[in-house]
Write a protein that holds these residues in place. Sequence first.
Motif, PDB file in Angstrom:
ATOM      1  N   ARG A 142     -34.522 -11.010  -5.823  1.00  0.00           N
ATOM      2  CA  ARG A 142     -34.071  -9.604  -5.707  1.00  0.00           C
ATOM      3  C   ARG A 142     -35.014  -8.826  -4.804  1.00  0.00           C
ATOM      4  NH1 ARG A 142     -30.191 -10.892  -5.340  1.00  0.00           N
ATOM      5  NH2 ARG A 142     -30.725 -12.959  -6.038  1.00  0.00           N
ATOM      6  N   ALA A 157     -33.603 -10.347   3.371  1.00  0.00           N
ATOM      7  CA  ALA A 157     -33.292 -10.142   4.789  1.00  0.00           C
ATOM      8  C   ALA A 157     -34.557  -9.924   5.625  1.00  0.00           C
ATOM      9  CB  ALA A 157     -32.315  -8.970   4.946  1.00  0.00           C
ATOM     10  N   THR A 182     -32.046 -16.898  -1.217  1.00  0.00           N
ATOM     11  CA  THR A 182     -31.628 -15.554  -1.622  1.00  0.00           C
ATOM     12  C   THR A 182     -31.853 -14.561  -0.477  1.00  0.00           C
ATOM     13  OG1 THR A 182     -33.823 -15.261  -2.557  1.00  0.00           O
ATOM     14  CG2 THR A 182     -32.069 -15.860  -4.094  1.00  0.00           C
ATOM     15  N   ASN A 222     -27.582 -15.079  11.203  1.00  0.00           N
ATOM     16  CA  ASN A 222     -28.683 -15.896  10.711  1.00  0.00           C
ATOM     17  C   ASN A 222     -28.165 -17.316  10.456  1.00  0.00           C
ATOM     18  OD1 ASN A 222     -27.284 -15.639   8.354  1.00  0.00           O
ATOM     19  ND2 ASN A 222     -28.457 -13.862   7.723  1.00  0.00           N
ATOM     20  N   GLN A 281     -20.286  -4.980  -5.271  1.00  0.00           N
ATOM     21  CA  GLN A 281     -21.096  -5.113  -4.059  1.00  0.00           C
ATOM     22  C   GLN A 281     -20.350  -5.911  -2.979  1.00  0.00           C
ATOM     23  OE1 GLN A 281     -25.427  -6.011  -4.615  1.00  0.00           O
ATOM     24  NE2 GLN A 281     -24.960  -7.697  -3.249  1.00  0.00           N
TER      25      GLN A 281
END
Length: 479
Positions: A338, A342, A48, A26, A85
């Motif tokens: 949150r 994507a 985000t 991306n 993460q």
Amino acid sequence: MEEFAKLGLSSWLIEQCRQVGICKPNLVQQNCIPPILEGRDCMGCAKTGSGKTAAFVLPILQKLSEDPFGIFCLVLTPTRELAYQIAEQFRVLGKPLGLKDCIIVGGMDMVAQALELARKPHVVIATPGRLADHIRSSNTFSIKKIRFLVLDEADRLLEQGCTDFTQDLQVILSAVPAQRQTLLFSATLTDTLQELKSVAMNKPFFWESTSEVRTVEQLDQRYILVPEKVKDAYLVHLIQKFQDEHEDWSIMVFTNTCKNCQILNMMLREFNFPSVALHSMLKQKQRFAALGKFKSSVFKILIATDVAARGLDIPTVQVVINHNTPGLPKIYIHRVGRTARAGRNGTAITLVTQYDIHLVHAIEEQINMKLKEFGVKEKDVLQILTQVNVTRRECEIKLECTDFDEKKEINKRKQLILEGKDPDLEAKRKAELEKIKKQKKKFKEHIQETMQKKRDVVVRRKLQKKRLRQKKKAAKMQQ
Ligand SMILES: Nc1ncnc2c1ncn2[C@@H]1O[C@H](COP(=O)(O)OP(=O)(O)OP(=O)(O)O)[C@@H](O)[C@H]1O
């Protein structure tokens, strides 16, 4: 996959990406990976959920594969959950390398961490406080030769928020080599650019996504204007509605304090909602368990403080509810980020009281778009209002019977000790400051009273004179 090859990434890394569903780079990856591979410092600012993590993980892994040694890279991040993460991304994408990583965060066993550090992992992912503690107290490891320093959520690490990382960062920055590549990433970098430039000194390459609106297109952003006392009833109503209308649903609710977070969770459970809380007053094990169960959809609702506002990537989250309007637009951007990650769709609903309208205006100005009103049948909310408020009060009483407030006090004392302060002395200082404040207030009130009295006397005299004049005039007229 060709596009990844054009960026200069090796075929084993491209194959690894394909296996986890990352097939086409991306924008942030297209723009930041080449300069990082060229050896430049990089500051990347993208929305985000746009894949910033892979934008730094991939080139680091490529460089590590060319010249492997430990400790090769240090990643700093503001929260413990985020550290885990990021480590997972390194582990998955770096599997063919036999990558050794090490996570250094607070709330976990320090001795075990020291042993792991001594084994020279390739990548260390840390929160600043705990890593600085290790640097201060141990000589069994060195980060003097690291090639990469990454600050994820860089603006948060450099700002002086409620958790101030600056002192710990100084300790860490003086332990890493001046000759290094520094990579700084966040969805909100621009207001800390000067501080960032002092960390990435090597003529950093700066890339920012050019879109006018600072939140993602797929995010439907709403607000509901509510009186403070009715907020909880709106929350219960909204959750019930989503539960009724969706088969597969998952909601994150953000609130302002640990106590509120705990109470809201207790309250929602009383209504049989599958909710779980995440805040900094929980033990680390409880925090991981809560997040794990939410990620695996055992619990469909996560009630969290801003400890969960940044970075967490949970694709199933469809809705974010702000139980309080965030005081800073930046926090709003991260919270609502949150969901709608994507390329997915998502909804954010902010409960706004009459006292928060200026905050909404500030948010709208920053994100460059207006929030739309979320329609709710007020009648439905009023129907549950008494029951919700009674339940909340019951939960508050239940919590008061536990040692929650006491724990909070103990945590505060621990924090002061960690900052090198004496808690008793601080308490005394605070009490003295309060006393001085009260005295000042009293003095101010006394002066205001005296001034008022003087003003009253002047007014009274003027009145008397006026009356006298009127009497004299009347007397003259009679003559
Ligand atoms: N090129 C890509 N194609 C498809 N999915 C991707 C790609 N790159 C990353 N992803 C996925 O997108 C999701 C979000 O990525 P990531 O967590 O890195 O976002 P972020 O930009 O760091 O967000 P935040 O600002 O909230 O931290 C992850 O699940 C990641 O696996």
